[in-house]
Design a protein around this motif. Structure first.
Motif, short mmCIF file in Angstrom:
data_model
loop_
_atom_site.label_atom_id
_atom_site.label_comp_id
_atom_site.label_asym_id
_atom_site.label_seq_id
_atom_site.Cartn_x
_atom_site.Cartn_y
_atom_site.Cartn_z
N ILE A 100 4.67 15.57 -7.09
CA ILE A 100 5.84 15.55 -6.23
C ILE A 100 7.03 16.14 -6.99
CG2 ILE A 100 7.45 14.05 -4.97
CD1 ILE A 100 5.17 12.08 -4.63
N PRO A 101 7.77 17.09 -6.39
CA PRO A 101 8.93 17.68 -7.09
C PRO A 101 9.95 16.61 -7.48
CG PRO A 101 8.38 18.94 -5.12
CD PRO A 101 7.56 17.69 -5.06
N LEU A 102 10.51 16.76 -8.65
CA LEU A 102 11.46 15.77 -9.15
C LEU A 102 12.91 16.16 -8.89
CD1 LEU A 102 9.79 14.93 -12.59
CD2 LEU A 102 9.58 13.70 -10.42
N ALA A 103 13.18 17.41 -8.51
CA ALA A 103 14.56 17.87 -8.30
C ALA A 103 14.61 18.80 -7.11
CB ALA A 103 15.08 18.57 -9.55
N ALA A 104 15.81 18.92 -6.53
CA ALA A 104 16.02 19.84 -5.42
C ALA A 104 15.99 21.27 -5.93
CB ALA A 104 17.35 19.54 -4.73
N PRO A 105 15.57 22.22 -5.11
CA PRO A 105 15.44 23.61 -5.57
C PRO A 105 16.79 24.33 -5.63
CG PRO A 105 14.89 23.47 -3.26
CD PRO A 105 15.15 22.06 -3.70
N GLU A 106 16.80 25.47 -6.30
CA GLU A 106 17.98 26.34 -6.36
C GLU A 106 17.66 27.63 -5.62
OE1 GLU A 106 20.90 25.66 -7.47
OE2 GLU A 106 20.51 23.74 -8.46
N PHE A 107 17.93 27.63 -4.32
CA PHE A 107 17.63 28.79 -3.49
C PHE A 107 18.87 29.62 -3.16
CE2 PHE A 107 13.75 26.46 -1.53
CZ PHE A 107 12.95 26.88 -2.59
N LEU A 108 20.00 29.32 -3.77
CA LEU A 108 21.25 29.98 -3.39
C LEU A 108 21.18 31.50 -3.64
CD1 LEU A 108 24.10 29.69 -2.29
CD2 LEU A 108 24.88 29.28 -4.64
N LEU A 109 20.70 31.90 -4.81
CA LEU A 109 20.63 33.32 -5.13
C LEU A 109 19.69 34.05 -4.17
CD1 LEU A 109 21.38 35.71 -6.88
CD2 LEU A 109 19.54 35.04 -8.47
N GLY A 110 18.54 33.47 -3.91
CA GLY A 110 17.60 34.09 -2.97
C GLY A 110 18.19 34.19 -1.57
N ALA A 111 18.92 33.14 -1.14
CA ALA A 111 19.55 33.18 0.18
C ALA A 111 20.61 34.28 0.24
CB ALA A 111 20.17 31.82 0.48
N GLU A 161 4.67 14.19 6.59
CA GLU A 161 3.92 13.55 5.52
C GLU A 161 4.44 13.90 4.14
OE1 GLU A 161 -0.39 13.44 7.87
OE2 GLU A 161 -0.01 14.93 6.31
N LYS A 162 5.37 14.85 4.06
CA LYS A 162 5.92 15.26 2.77
C LYS A 162 6.70 14.13 2.11
CE LYS A 162 4.51 19.56 3.11
NZ LYS A 162 3.45 20.08 2.24
N PHE A 163 7.16 13.17 2.91
CA PHE A 163 7.99 12.09 2.38
C PHE A 163 7.17 10.89 1.94
CE2 PHE A 163 10.63 14.80 4.88
CZ PHE A 163 11.88 14.74 4.31
N SER A 164 5.82 10.99 2.00
CA SER A 164 4.91 9.91 1.64
C SER A 164 4.96 8.80 2.70
CB SER A 164 5.21 9.37 0.24
OG SER A 164 5.10 10.39 -0.72
N LEU A 188 0.86 -1.19 0.00
CA LEU A 188 0.00 0.00 0.00
C LEU A 188 0.89 1.23 0.00
CD1 LEU A 188 -2.72 1.50 0.33
CD2 LEU A 188 -2.49 1.16 2.81
N GLY A 189 0.79 2.04 -1.04
CA GLY A 189 1.55 3.27 -1.13
C GLY A 189 0.66 4.48 -0.90
N ILE A 190 1.16 5.45 -0.14
CA ILE A 190 0.39 6.65 0.18
C ILE A 190 1.19 7.87 -0.23
CG2 ILE A 190 -0.74 7.98 2.00
CD1 ILE A 190 0.05 4.42 2.79
N GLY A 191 0.54 8.79 -0.92
CA GLY A 191 1.20 10.01 -1.38
C GLY A 191 1.42 11.01 -0.26
N PRO A 192 2.08 12.13 -0.56
CA PRO A 192 2.39 13.13 0.47
C PRO A 192 1.14 13.81 1.02
CG PRO A 192 2.94 13.94 -1.72
CD PRO A 192 2.58 12.51 -1.88
N GLY A 193 1.29 14.34 2.26
CA GLY A 193 0.21 15.06 2.91
C GLY A 193 0.64 16.47 3.28
N ASP A 194 -0.07 17.08 4.21
CA ASP A 194 0.15 18.47 4.57
C ASP A 194 1.24 18.66 5.62
OD1 ASP A 194 -1.89 19.32 2.84
OD2 ASP A 194 -3.41 18.91 4.36
N MET A 212 15.68 3.65 -0.64
CA MET A 212 14.34 3.15 -0.37
C MET A 212 13.83 3.58 1.00
SD MET A 212 14.14 -0.57 -2.25
CE MET A 212 15.84 -1.14 -2.07
N PHE A 213 14.52 4.52 1.67
CA PHE A 213 13.92 5.16 2.83
C PHE A 213 12.70 5.98 2.42
CE2 PHE A 213 16.06 8.98 1.39
CZ PHE A 213 15.38 10.03 1.98
N LEU A 214 12.61 6.26 1.13
CA LEU A 214 11.43 6.94 0.57
C LEU A 214 10.47 5.90 0.00
CD1 LEU A 214 13.17 9.84 -1.35
CD2 LEU A 214 11.89 10.02 0.78
N PRO A 215 9.20 5.91 0.42
CA PRO A 215 8.24 4.93 -0.11
C PRO A 215 8.13 4.94 -1.64
CG PRO A 215 7.33 6.03 1.81
CD PRO A 215 8.61 6.74 1.48
N ILE A 216 8.21 6.13 -2.25
CA ILE A 216 8.09 6.19 -3.70
C ILE A 216 9.26 5.48 -4.37
CG2 ILE A 216 7.98 7.74 -5.69
CD1 ILE A 216 5.50 7.79 -3.96
#
Length: 549
Positions: free
Chosen positions: A385-396, A177-180, A167-173, A345-349
């Motif tokens: 679900i996002p497929l890649a990590a964000p690029e927040f360096l410039l904003g930081a 729960e973000k990790f499914s 049984l697989g469950i998607g992310p929640g709020d 596989m620590f991630l259910p997806i």
């Protein structure tokens, strides 16, 4: 009772060593008891509880009646060749031919006083359909047969009615729960039960939850619940859910049921939780790997992914900015180490994706996919679900420069004689230094007094320096503007000197990243804290110059 090792030998014993005869309508007599035999012509024969041979109305293959088929010489020759049959006059009673002492009759029991007392004890002291007596019986039979597990079911046929699904469950709020999520569902068609075994159970109201959380010693638990109830919860929470049959053999399904039922007891349900190394998904992975005798680990342990725990966490937390920032600050260099497919596989997806690509063999030895087709049982209305990590360096970097510019501007105004500028710089600088200093102190102390292994040797301690707390104390004194004390000095510490030391340590953390082993991915932390520290140091030097000390 079904046991992985016992039943092949038991069937062989029944079919080869039981030597008796029965007849119906002068039909051929088989040397068999308690088993089912199908001839090449399609006739299926079995033995009932009275030892009588049971035949179907006709041949399921050709459509002929069994009388028609039995009259053919080819039929009698074929059965004779394989089963050494004979014929007897019309009768319905048992006729023992020889080797009477070797017969294992079906339905003839020997019950002594000890058996009666054992039943009475169960009726008086425990569960009737399950319980310790049933578990002990299954284990005793497994030990006798040399098998790893034994499971008591209502009949041998009942073992074939077990099925296992992922049984697989998607992310929640919520942040966790973000990790499914996922679970294992064991369905028993005969018992009409469908139990979802969930390893993600915790409770904020437990008396020791928060102390354990701080210490890095959290306890999670697993429990079995009706699968339909869980699906209702996920439907109400607007979370996706899908089911996939796990194509295990009957013996493997029974073994898995034994494992999860043993875990679902008060003595075994609790485990030390680690968000990467031992969580709800790795527990599902490990149970399946155990049943499949290590095949999942063997296929994935050395398979490189090009990802890390930090990369996945940043990818899944990018929409929750406060949690994202806290995670990036707390996770140390171990979170940047490359991980294998087994670890991923620590991630259910990811567990689902890897198992989707694996194969196994069925009870007949034929190759088959490990997982069946995914059935979407609950559909949610959520972003993908996002497929890649964000690029927040410039904003930081922009944020860090803005904070630094604010401090520098207030320092310049204070240097021009604006008392409000000096007061504002003291208040804001004290708040900033207190927060950063406390974060650094907590981070360093966690290496010594907690078991958060992913926080150890965190290079962000260079940016969040505990020395900032001394600067905070001095700036608080300036904000209170007490008369009679020397401006910008406290017990020998000068504000401008402390500000420069904090900046120097932060710069050291940046420079040291060129050395091997000191390459933690903390660019966003550096981008915010280093410019802010520099702006504060310049502003303090401007507001309380040495000429005034």
């Amino acid at each position: 009772m079904f046991c992985k090792t016992l039943f092949p030998s038991l069937i062989s014993t029944l079919c080869l060593t039981s030597n008796f005869a029965m007849a119906v309508e002068e039909m051929p007599i088989l040397k068999a008891a308690g088993c089912i035999i199908q001839t090449e012509q399609g006739i299926v024969m079995s033995v009932n509880h009275r030892g009588q041979l049971q035949l179907p109305v006709g041949n399921p293959i050709s459509g002929e009646t069994w009388k028609d088929v039995a009259q053919r010489e080819t039929m009698e020759e074929t059965v004779t060749e394989f089963f050494e049959i004979t014929t007897v006059p019309r009768t319905t009673r048992f006729e023992y031919m020889n080797n009477l002492d070797k017969i294992i009759p079906y339905g003839l029991h020997e019950i002594d006083e000890g058996d009666i007392q054992a039943v009475v004890q169960v009726l008086k002291n425990g569960p009737i359909t399950q319980g310790q007596t049933v578990e002990d019986f299954g284990q005793a039979l497994a030990d006798y047969a040399g098998a790893r597990y034994g499971v008591a079911v209502s009949s041998g046929t009942a073992a074939l009615h077990l099925s296992v699904a992922a049984l697989g469950i998607g992310p929640g709020d919520e942040v966790w729960e973000k990790f499914s999520h996922n679970a294992l569902v064991v369905r028993d068609a005969r018992a009409r039960t469908e139990v979802a075994y969930n390893w993600g159970m915790f409770n904020f109201s437990d008396t020791d939850f928060w102390p354990r959380f701080v210490q890095g010693r959290m306890l999670y638990s697993m429990r079995g619940f009706p699968a339909s109830a869980w699906l209702d919860l996920y439907r109400a929470a607007n979370r996706d859910a899908w089911l996939q049959t796990v194509n295990l053999t009957p013996a493997e399904r029974l073994e898995l049921q034994t494992i999860v039922q043993e875990m679902d007891t008060e003595a075994n349900r609790y485990y030390r939780y680690d968000y990467y190394l031992d969580n709800c998904s790795t527990r599902v992975r490990d149970v399946l790997d155990r049943v499949l005798e290590g095949r999942i680990r063997a296929e994935t342990e050395n398979l490189e992914t090009g990802t890390s725990f930090r990369w996945h966490s940043a990818r899944l937390l990018q929409s929750s900015h406060p949690y994202y920032a806290g995670f990036q600050f707390l996770i140390g260099p171990r979170g940047d180490e490359p991980i294998s497919a087994w670890e991923e596989m620590f991630l259910p997806i990811r567990l689902k994706q890897y198992l989707d690509g694996m194969g196994t063999v069925d009870a007949e030895g034929a190759p088959t996919p490990l997982l069946g087709e995914a059935v979407h049982v609950v559909e949610a209305d959520r972003d993908a679900i996002p497929l890649a990590a964000p690029e927040f360096l410039l904003g930081a970097l922009l944020l860090g420069c803005a904070i630094g510019a604010l401090f520098a501007g207030l320092g310049w105004m204070a240097g021009e004689g604006r008392r409000w500028g000096r007061r504002a710089l003291a208040l804001l600088g004290a708040a900033w230094s207190t927060g950063v200093g406390l974060m650094g102190t907590v981070l360093v102390l966690s290496w010594i007094f907690t078991e958060h292994i992913f926080w150890v040797l965190n290079e962000n301690a260079f940016q969040a320096n505990p020395l900032s707390l001394l600067l905070a104390v001095l700036l608080i004194r300036e904000a209170l503007n007490r008369k009679g004390h020397q401006a910008g000095v406290w017990i020998g510490f000068r504000a401008d000197t402390l500000g420069k030391v904090v900046v120097g340590v932060a710069l050291l953390g940046l420079v040291l990243q060129v050395l091997p082993g000191l390459d933690q991915t903390n660019g966003e932390v550096l981008a915010v804290l280093l410019p802010a520290h520099a702006g504060l140091a310049w502003g303090v030097t401007r507001a309380w110059p040495r000429s005034r000390v």
